[in-house]
Design a protein around this motif. Structure first.
Motif, PDB file in Angstrom:
ATOM      1  N   PHE A 113       0.807  -1.215   0.000  1.00 30.84           N
ATOM      2  CA  PHE A 113       0.000   0.000   0.000  1.00 30.84           C
ATOM      3  C   PHE A 113       0.841   1.265   0.000  1.00 30.84           C
ATOM      4  CE2 PHE A 113      -3.480  -2.891   0.769  1.00 30.84           C
ATOM      5  CZ  PHE A 113      -4.417  -2.363  -0.112  1.00 30.84           C
ATOM      6  N   ALA A 114       2.029   1.219   0.566  1.00 26.61           N
ATOM      7  CA  ALA A 114       2.937   2.369   0.452  1.00 26.61           C
ATOM      8  C   ALA A 114       3.325   2.583  -1.005  1.00 26.61           C
ATOM      9  CB  ALA A 114       4.176   2.152   1.325  1.00 26.61           C
ATOM     10  N   ARG A 115       3.628   1.499  -1.698  1.00 19.55           N
ATOM     11  CA  ARG A 115       3.965   1.606  -3.124  1.00 19.55           C
ATOM     12  C   ARG A 115       2.762   2.068  -3.946  1.00 19.55           C
ATOM     13  NH1 ARG A 115       7.389  -3.408  -5.437  1.00 19.55           N
ATOM     14  NH2 ARG A 115       7.378  -2.028  -7.254  1.00 19.55           N
ATOM     15  N   ILE A 144      -0.086   6.339  -6.992  1.00 18.77           N
ATOM     16  CA  ILE A 144      -1.251   7.209  -7.155  1.00 18.77           C
ATOM     17  C   ILE A 144      -0.855   8.676  -7.026  1.00 18.77           C
ATOM     18  CG2 ILE A 144      -3.457   7.894  -6.100  1.00 18.77           C
ATOM     19  CD1 ILE A 144      -3.718   4.865  -5.262  1.00 18.77           C
ATOM     20  N   ASP A 145      -0.059   8.980  -6.010  1.00 16.42           N
ATOM     21  CA  ASP A 145       0.336  10.375  -5.743  1.00 16.42           C
ATOM     22  C   ASP A 145       1.132  10.994  -6.886  1.00 16.42           C
ATOM     23  OD1 ASP A 145      -0.952  10.267  -3.314  1.00 16.42           O
ATOM     24  OD2 ASP A 145       0.882   9.970  -2.140  1.00 16.42           O
ATOM     25  N   ARG A 151      -9.172  -4.392   1.142  1.00 19.29           N
ATOM     26  CA  ARG A 151      -8.669  -3.011   1.163  1.00 19.29           C
ATOM     27  C   ARG A 151      -8.302  -2.545  -0.241  1.00 19.29           C
ATOM     28  NH1 ARG A 151      -3.147  -1.137   4.232  1.00 19.29           N
ATOM     29  NH2 ARG A 151      -3.271   1.070   3.689  1.00 19.29           N
ATOM     30  N   MET A 152      -7.692  -3.434  -1.018  1.00 19.40           N
ATOM     31  CA  MET A 152      -7.332  -3.091  -2.390  1.00 19.40           C
ATOM     32  C   MET A 152      -8.585  -2.769  -3.194  1.00 19.40           C
ATOM     33  SD  MET A 152      -5.134  -2.616  -4.706  1.00 19.40           S
ATOM     34  CE  MET A 152      -5.728  -2.115  -6.293  1.00 19.40           C
ATOM     35  N   PRO A 182      -3.304   0.918  -9.795  1.00 18.74           N
ATOM     36  CA  PRO A 182      -3.155  -0.479  -9.335  1.00 18.74           C
ATOM     37  C   PRO A 182      -2.646  -1.416 -10.428  1.00 18.74           C
ATOM     38  CG  PRO A 182      -5.203   0.443  -8.508  1.00 18.74           C
ATOM     39  CD  PRO A 182      -4.646   1.434  -9.505  1.00 18.74           C
ATOM     40  N   VAL A 183      -3.122  -1.233 -11.643  1.00 22.00           N
ATOM     41  CA  VAL A 183      -2.666  -2.089 -12.748  1.00 22.00           C
ATOM     42  C   VAL A 183      -1.181  -1.857 -12.992  1.00 22.00           C
ATOM     43  CG1 VAL A 183      -3.021  -2.751 -15.148  1.00 22.00           C
ATOM     44  CG2 VAL A 183      -4.951  -1.942 -13.792  1.00 22.00           C
ATOM     45  N   ASP A 184      -0.790  -0.601 -13.026  1.00 21.39           N
ATOM     46  CA  ASP A 184       0.612  -0.284 -13.299  1.00 21.39           C
ATOM     47  C   ASP A 184       1.530  -0.790 -12.194  1.00 21.39           C
ATOM     48  OD1 ASP A 184      -0.177   0.875 -15.683  1.00 21.39           O
ATOM     49  OD2 ASP A 184      -0.313   2.885 -14.824  1.00 21.39           O
ATOM     50  N   LEU A 185       1.046  -0.782 -10.946  1.00 22.10           N
ATOM     51  CA  LEU A 185       1.854  -1.336  -9.864  1.00 22.10           C
ATOM     52  C   LEU A 185       2.022  -2.841 -10.036  1.00 22.10           C
ATOM     53  CD1 LEU A 185       3.430  -1.123  -7.262  1.00 22.10           C
ATOM     54  CD2 LEU A 185       1.252  -1.229  -6.014  1.00 22.10           C
TER      55      LEU A 185
END
Length: 184
Positions: free
Chosen positions: A65-67, A72-73, A126-127, A85-88
């Motif tokens: 979630f930090a990543r 997102i930021d 959570r995701m 999320p997809v890119d992560l």
């Protein structure tokens, strides 16, 4: 720089072994030997292997979630933020030693009553909630339904990538998610 604690050493070693070899295949003897600690150190820090598994999954959740939030930021446009999320997941695919989703892998190994299963369920829930928020910010109607559909596509592509069956699945998933967000 201060030396990591013995607890941190155990958690790091457990994370490497649990992800690479599996939770059930990794014995306490291997963990303590590779961490350079005594068994008593493991038990005084975690109480049991099961508690170490929970700590591993919680640590993995926090790092994920930090990543994700950093991903997102770094974006201003709402649809780009919703694609984070997809890119992560794509970034994970490119990492050395990729073996699929650590949470799905753990869930497959752990019995229903294992406390680690609850950590996995919280992580995935959570995701999904976070994705609902991002999709709603992008102005997509019925963000909850769209987030579930996108999660099905992403998780399926990630699972197939983890098995080495489809190498371009995440690129296809990203395009499907992008089109769904655009209303195509």
């Amino acid at each position: 720089m201060p030396r990591p604690s013995r607890r941190d050493d155990l958690l790091r070693v457990a994370g490497q072994h649990f992800y690479r070899a599996g939770i059930t295949a990794t014995g306490v003897d291997t963990l303590v030997a590779d961490a350079g600690v005594a068994k008593m150190t493991l038990y005084s820090n975690f109480g049991s292997k099961d508690e170490l598994v929970v700590a591993y999954l919680e640590d993995r959740d926090a790092r994920f979630f930090a990543r994700l939030e950093a991903e997102i930021d770094g974006r201003d446009e709402p649809v780009a933020r919703a694609l984070a999320p997809v890119d992560l997941y794509v970034r994970y695919l490119d990492e050395r030693g990729f073996r699929g989703c650590a949470f799905v892998n753990a869930a497959a190994e752990l019995p229903d009553e294992h406390p680690g299963r609850a950590v996995v369920a919280r992580h995935k829930s959570r995701m999904l909630r976070r994705w609902v928020e991002l999709i709603a910010e992008a102005g997509v109607d019925d963000a909850e339904t769209v987030a579930r559909e996108c999660a099905f596509v992403l998780e399926g592509a990630f699972a197939l990538a983890g098995l080495g069956l489809v190498t371009d699945g995440l690129a296809s998933a990203r395009e499907l998610v992008r089109r769904r967000l655009a209303g195509d």
